[in-house]
Design a protein around this motif. Structure first.
Motif, PDB file in Angstrom:
ATOM      1  N   LYS A  12      13.382  -1.612   4.389  1.00 38.47           N
ATOM      2  CA  LYS A  12      12.556  -0.347   3.086  1.00 38.47           C
ATOM      3  C   LYS A  12      13.388   0.308   2.713  1.00 38.47           C
ATOM      4  CE  LYS A  12       9.159   3.158   2.699  1.00 38.47           C
ATOM      5  NZ  LYS A  12       9.037   4.295   2.241  1.00 38.47           N
ATOM      6  N   PHE A  13      14.445   0.938   3.714  1.00 37.85           N
ATOM      7  CA  PHE A  13      15.384   1.423   2.830  1.00 37.85           C
ATOM      8  C   PHE A  13      16.189   1.246   1.656  1.00 37.85           C
ATOM      9  CE2 PHE A  13      19.263   3.423   2.457  1.00 37.85           C
ATOM     10  CZ  PHE A  13      19.090   4.819   2.639  1.00 37.85           C
ATOM     11  N   GLY A  14      16.144  -0.030   1.821  1.00 31.88           N
ATOM     12  CA  GLY A  14      17.109  -0.836   0.690  1.00 31.88           C
ATOM     13  C   GLY A  14      15.814  -1.117  -0.789  1.00 31.88           C
ATOM     14  N   THR A  15      14.791  -1.282   0.200  1.00 28.80           N
ATOM     15  CA  THR A  15      14.000  -1.692  -1.430  1.00 28.80           C
ATOM     16  C   THR A  15      13.744  -0.564  -2.182  1.00 28.80           C
ATOM     17  OG1 THR A  15      12.207  -2.197   0.102  1.00 28.80           O
ATOM     18  CG2 THR A  15      14.042  -3.983  -0.341  1.00 28.80           C
ATOM     19  N   THR A  16      13.230   0.808  -1.556  1.00 27.44           N
ATOM     20  CA  THR A  16      12.041   1.541  -1.604  1.00 27.44           C
ATOM     21  C   THR A  16      13.022   2.196  -3.454  1.00 27.44           C
ATOM     22  OG1 THR A  16      10.897   3.793  -1.506  1.00 27.44           O
ATOM     23  CG2 THR A  16      13.119   3.621  -0.405  1.00 27.44           C
ATOM     24  N   ASP A  17      11.969   3.109  -3.785  1.00 26.11           N
ATOM     25  CA  ASP A  17      12.592   3.875  -4.405  1.00 26.11           C
ATOM     26  C   ASP A  17      12.884   5.693  -4.700  1.00 26.11           C
ATOM     27  OD1 ASP A  17      10.465   4.672  -4.645  1.00 26.11           O
ATOM     28  OD2 ASP A  17       9.820   4.793  -6.996  1.00 26.11           O
ATOM     29  N   ILE A  18      13.127   5.435  -2.898  1.00 24.57           N
ATOM     30  CA  ILE A  18      12.748   6.948  -2.477  1.00 24.57           C
ATOM     31  C   ILE A  18      13.874   7.459  -1.256  1.00 24.57           C
ATOM     32  CG2 ILE A  18      10.637   8.026  -3.254  1.00 24.57           C
ATOM     33  CD1 ILE A  18      10.385   7.090  -0.760  1.00 24.57           C
ATOM     34  N   PRO A  19      15.065   7.155  -1.151  1.00 24.15           N
ATOM     35  CA  PRO A  19      15.881   6.799  -0.078  1.00 24.15           C
ATOM     36  C   PRO A  19      16.282   8.137  -0.034  1.00 24.15           C
ATOM     37  CG  PRO A  19      16.919   5.935  -1.705  1.00 24.15           C
ATOM     38  CD  PRO A  19      15.434   6.022  -2.204  1.00 24.15           C
TER      39      PRO A  19
END
Length: 703
Positions: A570-577
């Motif tokens: 999720k961290f690698g694919t979200t727009d809000i890391p």
């Protein structure tokens, strides 16, 4: 006797909808409508089709002189009948003490409603007639047609008009270069991820100019402009900006400044972390804004005052046990909405006088969402209650008075009792929430239950109107369910400390807070422990995935929507890391890899015995649809429980269009009925037979 008859009639037509097809169904449905017209079918519970037609007030703005209230109201499209899309947005105007008049209605999308400074007309944005883009219009309040003020080469977003009415500054992106369209036709369509993004700029347009050939002038502001507002006394602009248009920068790197029309900075205010609404004081000397306590605060729930002359900022209202949700100036005072627990109130704060803040509307008078105040002291608020969605309310000599009724037909619908509900988590922490009872609840009987879990987790459910396509609580009530809306730790409404309790504490104990709500209802003899379901979107989808795996023995059904299954991917694919690290995980994946793995539902997939329906928008950038695909593939491969994945093309982080919303509601409740009230086992048929409803004119959506 009458109530028994109504129940039998309802059951009869429920069987019609489920088992009868073709012309006979049409005839029997017509009979049901005839019965309804005689009053025999009145006061029945809500259907899913009822939920799909709910209207609500979406914005309100009182005229500066207090004589008129302009408000917009949603008009949902009718599934199976209208061309699919988002709800229409109509404009109404109400004279003080009078009835609401339709101003611009029908298949329109009205936004950005603002009054002219002399209260003579209303500005708004819309795409009308031959418009290629969202344009700016003006309509006189005393009658007359709308006139276009400005059409631009791209959509006009936010805008502001100078104190003397001579200038307009609006927000818009620049038009694509012409060569891009030619290259696109030749197949050169490569996208450079997070680099070929567009910035929103501020543009100046002279309203007083008589030159037909004048073009808007781009202001010299380098950052992405999020909001703009003219000072009430001069031509200075208050702007909120972020370094880029990436959502992560908008969340975590928003700045607040005052600039002149040359783009030169007049004042720059030091802020940190999340930032919300900002408004000028009436004398142009101060700015009130909502902000965070620090960079790691998950909310912007504190009220700050910024002084323009010396650029100082001080905190006026701390979010110690509550959160400020909206603000407006009235003279030297700031009026604000404060949410505490599951209730809300309106408060007046004297900024230039040393007196304590005092409630204008106290707790227990509905849930206020948005404010609008006039120069002469009138206060209006968008407010919802347990019995209706958002309406216009006014504070006056008679108290807090409701002015609009967007869904008069709700008076003929029986609604389940709704109460504030508090229980104790296993570690002793008090958890608050909202509980909706089954319609015709009988004490001593145990019922099935659905936990509707909000996202965020920096959000909360209030004791107002909670029924919508994703949380069809009043429909569930009519079908004999308890609905629990738990404000688990990490939720807003109880101050900064409570909102941080889930930081670097994913899943446990925040999701056992939800389970403890179920167990409390079981202990009190209200809920059948073997008939509990859970659902939610986004972070609520994460809660559902976790509860259906790590806590699987406690739930008989789960419906996961746009949810998280793997904290690492999720961290690698979200727009809000950055937002994830700052206000949720408080760690990067490489700092605590094992913890992120073990707080991922896929890690616990072998424990999953709960039948899980997974739904996701294919265009979601916040939680990538691959999160749902991972969850589905793990559970499908293990084969320990039924699992189904439904994807919605064109939808993002939540369904916006009418057909996708109704489809979602139907799948959600069919899954719950099958496993909490039905025979269970293999999943129910995936085909919802939409084609028959299309053929028969959509007289019912509850199959």
């Amino acid at each position: 006797m009458l109530s028994t008859l109504l129940i039998l009639i309802s059951l009869f037509f429920g069987l019609i909808d489920t088992f009868v097809r073709g012309p006979m169904k049409k005839l029997l449905i017509s009979m049901s409508l005839l019965l309804a017209s005689t009053g025999l079918m009145a006061n029945t519970g809500m259907t899913l089709e009822d939920i799909s037609k709910l209207q609500s007030v979406t914005s309100l703005d009182v005229s500066p002189n207090g004589d008129y209230i302009a408000f917009t109201q949603s008009k949902p499209r009718t599934p199976y009948v209208d061309e699919d899309g988002t709800a229409w947005n109509q404009l109404f105007v109400m004279k003080k003490g009078g009835e609401a008049r339709p101003f611009i209605t029908g298949k329109v999308s009205i936004g950005g409603v603002q009054w002219a400074h002399d209260s003579s007309a209303i500005y708004y944005t819309s795409k009308r007639g031959e418009d290629k883009h969202n344009s700016l219009y003006k309509i006189p309040v005393d009658g007359g047609e709308s006139q276009q003020v400005l059409s631009f080469e791209t959509d006009i977003g936010g805008y502001t008009i100078s104190h003397d009415g001579s200038k307009l500054v609006f927000l818009a992106k620049e038009k694509d270069p012409k060569h891009l369209e030619k290259l696109d036709k030749k197949g050169f369509k490569a996208k450079v991820y997070e680099e070929d993004i567009k910035m929103t700029h501020a543009w100046l347009y002279e309203l007083a100019s008589q030159e037909d050939s004048q073009k808007p002038e781009k202001l010299d502001i380098k950052d992405h402009v999020l909001s703009v507002a003219f000072s009430p006394v001069n031509d200075q602009l208050m702007i909120q900006t972020s370094p880029t248009s990436l959502i992560d920068d908008i969340y975590m790197k928003k700045s607040l400044k005052v600039v002149d029309l040359d783009g030169d900075i007049v004042a720059s205010f030091k802020t940190e972390g999340k930032q919300g609404k900002a408004v000028w004081s009436t004398d142009g000397q101060q700015i009130a804004f909502l902000g965070a306590n620090d960079y790691n605060d998950p909310t912007n729930g504190a009220l700050y005052i910024a002084n323009v002359d010396d650029e100082t900022v001080y905190k006026r209202v701390a979010n110690l046990s509550s959160h400020v949700m909206d603000i407006a100036w009235q003279g030297d005072d700031v009026i604000y909405i404060e949410h505490q627990g599951v209730e809300s109130r309106i408060v007046r704060a004297a900024i230039k006088r040393k007196i304590a803040d005092r409630p204008v509307v106290d707790y227990g008078n509905g849930i206020q969402r948005r404010l609008s105040v006039s120069n002469n002291g009138d206060i209006y608020a968008m407010t919802d209650t347990a019995s209706h969605p958002r309406e216009v309310y006014a504070f006056n000599a008679e108290g807090f008075e409701r002015l609009t009724n967007s869904n008069s037909w709700l008076a003929d619908k029986a609604l389940g009792k709704q109460v504030a509900y508090e229980y104790e988590a296993r570690d002793g922490l008090k958890i608050q929430g909202v509980l909706v009872y089954p319609l015709n609840y009988k004490k001593g009987k145990r019922y099935p239950m659905i936990a509707f879990v909000h996202g965020g987790p920096e959000a909360h459910d209030s004791n107002g109107w909670n029924t919508n396509y994703g949380d069809p609580a009043q429909y569930a009530s009519a079908q004999g369910y308890f609905s629990l809306f738990p404000n688990y730790r990490g939720s807003t409404g109880r101050g900064d400390e409570f909102a941080r309790l889930d930081q670097h504490a994913y899943a446990d104990p925040e999701f056992t807070d939800i389970l403890d709500g179920k167990l409390a209802l079981v202990k009190d003899g209200m809920v059948d422990t073997d008939k509990a379901g859970i659902t939610g979107g986004s972070y609520g989808g994460y809660a559902t995935a976790w509860s259906s795996t790590a806590l699987s023995e406690h739930y008989a059904a789960g419906v996961m929507f746009v949810g998280i299954s793997n904290q690492l991917s999720k961290f690698g694919t979200t727009d809000i890391p950055n937002e994830m690290q700052a206000v949720h995980a408080r760690a990067w994946p490489w700092d605590d890899y094992q913890w992120m793995l073990e707080t991922s539902p896929i890690y616990h997939a072998p424990k999953g015995k709960t039948p899980l329906l997974i739904m996701h928008g294919e265009a979601d950038t916040r939680v990538h649809p691959s999160q749902s695909m991972e969850m589905y593939r793990y559970l499908k491969t293990l084969g320990n429980a039924p699992v189904r994945l439904v994807l919605y093309p064109g939808e993002g982080h939540g369904n916006r269009k009418a057909a996708a919303q109704l489809d979602y509601s139907m799948r959600l409740m069919r899954w719950m009925d099958h496993y909490l009230k039905g025979k269970g086992g293999n999943p129910p048929p995936y085909d919802l037979q939409h084609e028959e409803k299309l053929e028969n004119g959509s007289d019912s959506s509850d199959s």
